[in-house]
Design a protein around this motif. Structure first.
Motif, short mmCIF file in Angstrom:
data_model
loop_
_atom_site.label_atom_id
_atom_site.label_comp_id
_atom_site.label_asym_id
_atom_site.label_seq_id
_atom_site.Cartn_x
_atom_site.Cartn_y
_atom_site.Cartn_z
N ILE A 111 0.85 -1.19 0.00
CA ILE A 111 0.00 0.00 0.00
C ILE A 111 0.88 1.23 0.00
CG2 ILE A 111 -1.68 1.32 1.34
CD1 ILE A 111 -2.80 -1.43 2.24
N GLN A 112 0.69 2.06 -1.03
CA GLN A 112 1.36 3.36 -1.13
C GLN A 112 0.29 4.35 -1.56
OE1 GLN A 112 5.09 3.50 -3.19
NE2 GLN A 112 6.00 2.62 -1.37
N ASN A 113 -0.28 5.00 -0.57
CA ASN A 113 -1.42 5.90 -0.76
C ASN A 113 -1.00 7.14 -1.54
OD1 ASN A 113 -3.48 7.77 -0.40
ND2 ASN A 113 -3.85 7.18 1.73
N PRO A 114 -1.51 7.34 -2.77
CA PRO A 114 -1.14 8.51 -3.56
C PRO A 114 -1.87 9.78 -3.13
CG PRO A 114 -2.65 7.17 -4.81
CD PRO A 114 -2.37 6.43 -3.53
N TYR A 115 -2.84 9.67 -2.22
CA TYR A 115 -3.63 10.83 -1.81
C TYR A 115 -3.02 11.55 -0.62
CZ TYR A 115 -6.85 8.61 -5.01
OH TYR A 115 -7.40 8.05 -6.13
N LYS A 116 -2.42 10.81 0.29
CA LYS A 116 -1.79 11.40 1.48
C LYS A 116 -0.41 10.77 1.69
CE LYS A 116 -5.19 13.93 3.19
NZ LYS A 116 -5.13 15.20 3.84
N PRO A 117 0.49 10.93 0.74
CA PRO A 117 1.76 10.20 0.82
C PRO A 117 2.68 10.66 1.94
CG PRO A 117 1.80 11.74 -1.00
CD PRO A 117 0.40 11.75 -0.47
N LYS A 118 2.60 11.91 2.35
CA LYS A 118 3.52 12.40 3.38
C LYS A 118 3.07 12.01 4.78
CE LYS A 118 5.57 16.07 0.74
NZ LYS A 118 5.68 17.48 0.48
N THR A 119 1.76 11.92 5.00
CA THR A 119 1.28 11.63 6.35
C THR A 119 0.66 10.25 6.51
OG1 THR A 119 -0.83 12.70 5.82
CG2 THR A 119 0.87 14.07 6.86
N LEU A 120 0.10 9.70 5.44
CA LEU A 120 -0.61 8.41 5.54
C LEU A 120 -0.23 7.49 4.37
CD1 LEU A 120 -4.13 9.86 6.45
CD2 LEU A 120 -2.55 8.72 8.02
N LEU A 121 1.05 7.37 4.09
CA LEU A 121 1.51 6.61 2.93
C LEU A 121 1.00 5.17 2.93
CD1 LEU A 121 3.18 6.47 0.32
CD2 LEU A 121 5.14 5.80 1.73
N THR A 122 0.96 4.52 4.08
CA THR A 122 0.55 3.12 4.13
C THR A 122 -0.90 2.94 4.58
OG1 THR A 122 1.43 2.87 6.36
CG2 THR A 122 2.90 2.31 4.53
N ASP A 123 -1.66 4.04 4.59
CA ASP A 123 -3.07 3.94 4.97
C ASP A 123 -3.88 3.46 3.77
OD1 ASP A 123 -5.42 4.67 6.80
OD2 ASP A 123 -5.92 5.72 4.93
N GLY A 124 -4.64 2.41 3.97
CA GLY A 124 -5.49 1.90 2.91
C GLY A 124 -5.64 0.40 3.04
N ALA A 125 -6.43 -0.14 2.13
CA ALA A 125 -6.69 -1.58 2.14
C ALA A 125 -6.94 -2.06 0.72
CB ALA A 125 -7.90 -1.88 3.02
N ILE A 126 -6.63 -3.31 0.49
CA ILE A 126 -6.95 -3.94 -0.79
C ILE A 126 -8.44 -4.28 -0.76
CG2 ILE A 126 -6.57 -5.92 -2.30
CD1 ILE A 126 -3.73 -6.08 -1.09
N ILE A 127 -9.19 -3.79 -1.75
CA ILE A 127 -10.61 -4.08 -1.77
C ILE A 127 -11.00 -5.03 -2.91
CG2 ILE A 127 -11.30 -2.01 -0.53
CD1 ILE A 127 -12.06 -0.75 -3.22
N ASP A 128 -10.11 -5.22 -3.87
CA ASP A 128 -10.39 -6.16 -4.95
C ASP A 128 -9.08 -6.59 -5.61
OD1 ASP A 128 -11.81 -7.81 -6.64
OD2 ASP A 128 -12.62 -6.21 -7.88
N THR A 129 -9.07 -7.81 -6.08
CA THR A 129 -7.94 -8.34 -6.84
C THR A 129 -8.48 -8.78 -8.19
OG1 THR A 129 -6.90 -9.12 -4.82
CG2 THR A 129 -6.09 -10.04 -6.87
N LEU A 130 -7.93 -8.21 -9.23
CA LEU A 130 -8.35 -8.57 -10.58
C LEU A 130 -7.37 -9.60 -11.12
CD1 LEU A 130 -9.20 -4.98 -11.81
CD2 LEU A 130 -10.79 -6.75 -11.11
N LYS A 131 -7.81 -10.84 -11.16
CA LYS A 131 -6.95 -11.95 -11.58
C LYS A 131 -7.45 -12.51 -12.90
CE LYS A 131 -5.99 -13.53 -6.90
NZ LYS A 131 -6.10 -14.66 -5.98
N THR A 132 -7.16 -11.83 -13.95
CA THR A 132 -7.56 -12.36 -15.25
C THR A 132 -6.36 -12.88 -16.02
OG1 THR A 132 -7.45 -10.16 -16.19
CG2 THR A 132 -9.61 -10.90 -15.46
N VAL A 133 -5.22 -13.00 -15.35
CA VAL A 133 -4.01 -13.47 -16.01
C VAL A 133 -4.18 -14.93 -16.39
CG1 VAL A 133 -1.57 -13.94 -15.70
CG2 VAL A 133 -2.52 -11.83 -14.83
N GLN A 134 -3.80 -15.25 -17.62
CA GLN A 134 -3.90 -16.61 -18.11
C GLN A 134 -2.63 -17.37 -17.79
OE1 GLN A 134 -6.59 -17.97 -19.62
NE2 GLN A 134 -7.61 -16.09 -19.12
#
Length: 193
Positions: free
Chosen positions: A170-193
């Motif tokens: 997690i590298q938050n592009p919205y608050k990189p200076k104060t909350l760089l690691t704030d966030g969560a994975i909400i979906d994984t797109l696995k369409t790789v063959q």
């Protein structure tokens, strides 16, 4: 009786005391790589779009306003030149892909014209949502993507926004200076063959 025991013992020794032969393993021929659902032309243009998106995301993490404009224009060019006409599928898929491409393009134009970084971040959030949906519509099968979210994206650490990543880091592009690691994975797109 002694003979019976001798026969059983000899049979047992013959059965167990034979050569240690390794089981024969037949080599399987290599399976051919699975062919993409989409054409090489489309896949190449979509990968270029994704690369430009991730470069732009990195500039938001760096909070480099000049580079945001530069990479935003690059993503705009890659978006506008996306080869949706080379998609394999019915007309509905191509029409949906064109719609989301147009949404991304329009939001990128607004973003690069904007001077305020917070307004640019809001545009980036809309671009990220539209790209996520575009990825699903075209069923791109050459990458795994993670959709990430934070509920502290904007002013006063309020407002939700999403972004895409190639990794689970997690590298938050919205608050990189104060909350760089704030966030969560909400979906994984696995369409790789």
């Amino acid at each position: 009786m002694k003979q019976f025991i001798t026969v059983v013992l000899i049979s047992f020794l013959v059965a167990c005391g034979g050569k240690d032969e390794k089981p024969v393993v037949e080599e399987q021929p290599l399976q051919p790589m699975v062919k993409s659902k989409n054409s090489d032309t489309f896949n190449t243009s979509f990968q270029q779009l994704l690369d430009a998106y991730f470069s732009l995301k990195n500039q938001f993490i760096a909070e480099d306003v000049t580079a945001i404009h530069q990479y935003g224009n690059d993503l705009l060019q890659k978006t506008d030149s996306l080869k949706t006409n080379a998609l394999k599928g019915d007309a509905g898929i191509i029409e949906n892909a064109n719609s989301f491409r147009d949404v991304i393009s329009g939001e990128l134009k607004a973003m690069v014209a904007e001077k305020d970084i917070m307004a640019q971040k809001k545009s980036f959030g809309m671009i990220s949502e539209a790209l996520y949906t575009l990825f699903r519509v075209v069923q791109y099968d050459r990458s795994i993507l993670y959709q990430m979210s934070t509920d502290k994206a904007f002013e006063n650490n309020t407002g939700s926004a999403t972004w895409l990543s190639l990794t689970k880091d997690i590298q938050n592009p919205y608050k990189p200076k104060t909350l760089l690691t704030d966030g969560a994975i909400i979906d994984t797109l696995k369409t790789v063959q």
